[in-house]
Design an enzyme around this catalytic site. Structure first.
Site, PDB file in Angstrom:
ATOM      1  N   CYS A 114     -31.352   0.172  11.662  1.00  7.57           N
ATOM      2  CA  CYS A 114     -31.351  -0.125  10.222  1.00  7.57           C
ATOM      3  C   CYS A 114     -29.960  -0.467   9.693  1.00  7.57           C
ATOM      4  CB  CYS A 114     -31.920   1.049   9.442  1.00  7.57           C
ATOM      5  SG  CYS A 114     -33.531   1.557  10.021  1.00  7.57           S
ATOM      6  N   HIS A 254     -29.398   1.344   2.437  1.00 10.22           N
ATOM      7  CA  HIS A 254     -30.597   1.091   3.240  1.00 10.22           C
ATOM      8  C   HIS A 254     -31.768   1.851   2.624  1.00 10.22           C
ATOM      9  CE1 HIS A 254     -33.490   0.873   6.334  1.00 10.22           C
ATOM     10  NE2 HIS A 254     -33.346   2.126   6.709  1.00 10.22           N
ATOM     11  N   ASN A 284     -39.777   0.925   4.399  1.00 11.74           N
ATOM     12  CA  ASN A 284     -38.545   0.822   5.190  1.00 11.74           C
ATOM     13  C   ASN A 284     -38.638  -0.413   6.081  1.00 11.74           C
ATOM     14  OD1 ASN A 284     -36.445   1.072   7.001  1.00 11.74           O
ATOM     15  ND2 ASN A 284     -36.832   3.221   7.505  1.00 11.74           N
TER      16      ASN A 284
HETATM   17  O1  UT7 Z   1     -34.365   3.937   8.552  1.00 14.93           O
HETATM   18  C1  UT7 Z   1     -33.547   4.939   9.119  1.00 14.93           C
HETATM   19  C2  UT7 Z   1     -34.368   5.879   9.842  1.00 14.93           C
HETATM   20  N1  UT7 Z   1     -35.383   6.545   9.117  1.00 14.93           N
HETATM   21  C3  UT7 Z   1     -35.150   7.420   8.124  1.00 14.93           C
HETATM   22  O2  UT7 Z   1     -34.076   7.507   7.590  1.00 14.93           O
HETATM   23  C4  UT7 Z   1     -36.267   8.367   7.784  1.00 14.93           C
HETATM   24  C5  UT7 Z   1     -35.687   9.735   7.583  1.00 14.93           C
HETATM   25  N2  UT7 Z   1     -36.648  10.750   7.363  1.00 14.93           N
HETATM   26  C6  UT7 Z   1     -37.536  10.809   6.342  1.00 14.93           C
HETATM   27  O3  UT7 Z   1     -37.631   9.910   5.545  1.00 14.93           O
HETATM   28  C7  UT7 Z   1     -38.325  12.068   6.163  1.00 14.93           C
HETATM   29  O4  UT7 Z   1     -37.822  13.055   7.038  1.00 14.93           O
HETATM   30  C8  UT7 Z   1     -39.852  11.892   6.405  1.00 14.93           C
HETATM   31  C9  UT7 Z   1     -40.463  11.114   5.258  1.00 14.93           C
HETATM   32  C10 UT7 Z   1     -40.081  11.176   7.722  1.00 14.93           C
HETATM   33  C11 UT7 Z   1     -40.519  13.251   6.452  1.00 14.93           C
HETATM   34  O5  UT7 Z   1     -40.244  13.973   5.265  1.00 14.93           O
HETATM   35  P1  UT7 Z   1     -39.756  15.497   5.336  1.00 14.93           P
HETATM   36  O6  UT7 Z   1     -39.666  15.979   3.974  1.00 14.93           O
HETATM   37  O7  UT7 Z   1     -38.506  15.523   6.177  1.00 14.93           O
HETATM   38  O8  UT7 Z   1     -40.969  16.203   6.049  1.00 14.93           O
HETATM   39  P2  UT7 Z   1     -41.002  16.975   7.437  1.00 14.93           P
HETATM   40  O9  UT7 Z   1     -40.755  16.009   8.575  1.00 14.93           O
HETATM   41  O10 UT7 Z   1     -40.120  18.162   7.340  1.00 14.93           O
HETATM   42  O11 UT7 Z   1     -42.501  17.404   7.453  1.00 14.93           O
HETATM   43  C12 UT7 Z   1     -43.035  18.291   6.471  1.00 14.93           C
HETATM   44  C13 UT7 Z   1     -44.521  18.385   6.707  1.00 14.93           C
HETATM   45  C14 UT7 Z   1     -44.903  18.591   8.179  1.00 14.93           C
HETATM   46  O12 UT7 Z   1     -46.006  19.465   8.247  1.00 14.93           O
HETATM   47  P3  UT7 Z   1     -45.807  20.999   8.694  1.00 14.93           P
HETATM   48  O13 UT7 Z   1     -45.198  20.907  10.061  1.00 14.93           O
HETATM   49  O14 UT7 Z   1     -44.891  21.580   7.682  1.00 14.93           O
HETATM   50  O15 UT7 Z   1     -47.193  21.514   8.657  1.00 14.93           O
HETATM   51  C15 UT7 Z   1     -45.341  17.218   8.603  1.00 14.93           C
HETATM   52  O16 UT7 Z   1     -46.248  17.252   9.662  1.00 14.93           O
HETATM   53  O17 UT7 Z   1     -45.160  17.165   6.303  1.00 14.93           O
HETATM   54  C16 UT7 Z   1     -46.007  16.716   7.337  1.00 14.93           C
HETATM   55  N3  UT7 Z   1     -46.126  15.276   7.304  1.00 14.93           N
HETATM   56  C17 UT7 Z   1     -47.065  14.632   6.585  1.00 14.93           C
HETATM   57  N4  UT7 Z   1     -48.042  15.072   5.771  1.00 14.93           N
HETATM   58  C18 UT7 Z   1     -48.810  14.140   5.187  1.00 14.93           C
HETATM   59  C19 UT7 Z   1     -45.349  14.359   7.940  1.00 14.93           C
HETATM   60  N5  UT7 Z   1     -45.773  13.111   7.649  1.00 14.93           N
HETATM   61  C20 UT7 Z   1     -46.842  13.260   6.813  1.00 14.93           C
HETATM   62  C21 UT7 Z   1     -47.693  12.355   6.178  1.00 14.93           C
HETATM   63  N6  UT7 Z   1     -48.675  12.844   5.371  1.00 14.93           N
HETATM   64  N7  UT7 Z   1     -47.576  11.019   6.330  1.00 14.93           N
END
Ligand code: UT7
Length: 335
Positions: A114, A254, A284
Site C-alpha cells: 500500500c 493511505h 482499501n
Molecule cells: O492497507 C494496509 C494494510 N491493512 C491495514 O492497514 C488494515 C489494518 N487493520 C484493520 O483495519 C483492522 O485491524 C481490521 C478492520 C482488520 C480489524 O479490526 P480490529 O478492530 O483490529 O478487530 P480485531 O482484528 O481485533 O477483531 C475483533 C473481532 C474478532 O472477533 P473475536 O476474536 O474478538 O471474537 C474478529 O474475528 O472482530 C471479528 N471480526 C469481524 N466481525 C465481523 C473480524 N472481521 C470481522 C468482520 N465482521 N468482517
C-alpha cells in the site's frame, strides 16, 4: 543544472460494479454495522472477470495523458505500483506500455504494498531530477478482489479495486515534490502476505487447497504498525521539506481504515476537516488509494493551487513512506 518535478495531470479508474457491505453477509458472518464502525467502509468496487490490473491501469493512464495534453509516445518512463500484478513476470508496467503504445518508455513495477504509490513517485522524481527522463507516468493499480478469500471475514470486507495515474514532467523551476521519506522492515512481512505462488512456495494443488493464494493479514498488528509508521513518515517528510506540520493544508493518508486515519491525524495535530478521504466508497485500494483520493478531492474542488499536501503510506513489507507535494496546475483537474 538542477531540475525539479511538476505534476501535469491525473487520471483515475474505478470499476462500475459496486458492492455494499450487505453483499458479504451471504459469504461470512458479518454485518454492515461492524464493517462501517470498525473500518469506515460502506461500499467498494470490484472488476469483472477478465479484467486485469494492467487494464484498469491503462484506463487511468489514458485519462492522465489526456489531461496532460500528451500522447503516449511522449512518455519516457512508466512505473506501476501494485501488489496484484497481472503475472509474476513480465511486469504489469510492460503490459501497460504495450496497451498505451508508449513506444519510447522504459517500464517496471514497484512492489511496496500500500506504500507503492509513494515509493513509485519518489523513484520517478529521482529519474526526472537527475536528467535521465523528461516525463514519467506513475500508476497505482490494484485488482485485490482476485486475491481475497470470500470466506475470510478478516480480509474480504476491506479491499476494493481501482487505479490512479499521475503524469510528471521535468521543470527548470521549483519542484512540486518537496520531500520524501521511505522506510521498510521485513520482519513484518509475515503479518500481511500472499503466501503462495512465488519461489518460496510455488503454486501446487496443496497450496490452492490450503487457500495460500489469498491475502492473509493479522489486522490488529498491522493496525498498530500503520499508525506508528505513518506518524513517523509524516514528521520526517515535513521536516525534510523544511516545513512545520501547521503549514500543511491537507493530510492524504493511505485509506485502509478510518480508525487508523483518525489516530494518525490526531497524533499529527490535524483536525479531520483537513484530511482527504475516499475510503467510505472505495475501500482499501492499496497502491491506488493515494492517487484515487487525490483525484476525487480535486474533482470536489477541495484542493487549491499552492496548497501543501502530506501524503502518507503504509503496507505489506512492511513498507512506509511520506511525501510533501505542493499542488499547482494540474490544468484540467476540475473540469
Ligand atoms: O492497507 C494496509 C494494510 N491493512 C491495514 O492497514 C488494515 C489494518 N487493520 C484493520 O483495519 C483492522 O485491524 C481490521 C478492520 C482488520 C480489524 O479490526 P480490529 O478492530 O483490529 O478487530 P480485531 O482484528 O481485533 O477483531 C475483533 C473481532 C474478532 O472477533 P473475536 O476474536 O474478538 O471474537 C474478529 O474475528 O472482530 C471479528 N471480526 C469481524 N466481525 C465481523 C473480524 N472481521 C470481522 C468482520 N465482521 N468482517
Amino acid at each position: 543544472m538542477s531540475y525539479g518535478t511538476s505534476v501535469l495531470g491525473l487520471g483515475s479508474y474505478l470499476p462500475e460494479d459496486v458492492y455494499n457491505n450487505f453483499y458479504f453477509e451471504q459469504y461470512v458472518e458479518t454485518t454492515d454495522e461492524w464493517i462501517r464502525t470498525r473500518t469506515g467502509i460502506r461500499e467498494r468496487r470490484f472488476v469483472r472477470d477478465g479484467m486485469a490490473t494492467s487494464d484498469i491501469a491503462t484506463l487511468a493512464a489514458q485519462e492522465a495523458l489526456k489531461k496532460s495534453n500528451l500522447k503516449a509516445d511522449e512518455i519516457d518512463l512508466i512505473i506501476v505500483a501494485t501488489a496484484t500484478p497481472d503475472r509474476l513476470f513480465p511486469s504489469t508496467a510492460c503490459t501497460v506500455q504495450e496497451k498505451l503504445r508508449a513506444k519510447k518508455a522504459a517500464a517496471f513495477d514497484i512492489s511496496a504494498g500500500c506504500s507503492g504509490f509513494i515509493y513509485a513517485l519518489a523513484c520517478a522524481s529521482q529519474f526526472i531530477e537527475n536528467g535521465l527522463f523528461q516525463r514519467a507516468l506513475v500508476i497505482g493499480a490494484e485488482t485485490l478482489s482476485k486475491f481475497i478469500d470470500m470466506k475470510d471475514r478478516t480480509t474480504c470486507v476491506l479491499m476494493g479495486d481501482g487505479a490512479g495515474a499521475m503524469v510528471l514532467e521535468r521543470t527548470d523551476g521549483e519542484s512540486q515534490l518537496l520531500s520524501f521519506y521511505l522506510g521498510a522492515d521485513g520482519t513484518g512481512g509475515q503479518y500481511l502476505e500472499l503466501p503462495a505462488g512465488g519461489s518460496h512456495l510455488p503454486a501446487s494443488l496443496e497450496t490452492v487447497e490450503k487457500k495460500l493464494h489469498y491475502i492473509k493479514m493479522d489486522g490488529s498488528l498491522v493496525f498498530k504498525w500503520a499508525v506508528e509508521k505513518m506518524v513517523l513518515s509524516g514528521l520526517e517528510a515535513t521536516r525534510r521539506a523544511g516545513l512545520d506540520l501547521k503549514e500543511i493544508d491537507w493530510l492524504l493518508p493511505h485509506q485502509a481504515n478510518i480508525r487508523i486515519i483518525q489516530s494518525v491525524a490526531s497524533r499529527l495535530g490535524f483536525p479531520m476537516e483537513k484530511v482527504l478521504l475516499s475510503l467510505e466508497t472505495i475501500g482499501n485500494t492499496s497502491a491506488a488509494s493515494i492517487p484515487l483520493t487525490l483525484s476525487q478531492s480535486l474533482r470536489e474542488g477541495k484542493i487549491k493551487d499552492g496548497d501543501l499536501l502530506l501524503l502518507l503510506g503504509f503496507g505489506a513489507g512492511f513498507t512506509w513512506g511520506g511525501a510533501v507535494l505542493r499542488w499547482s496546475g494540474g490544468k484540467n483537474e476540475r473540469e
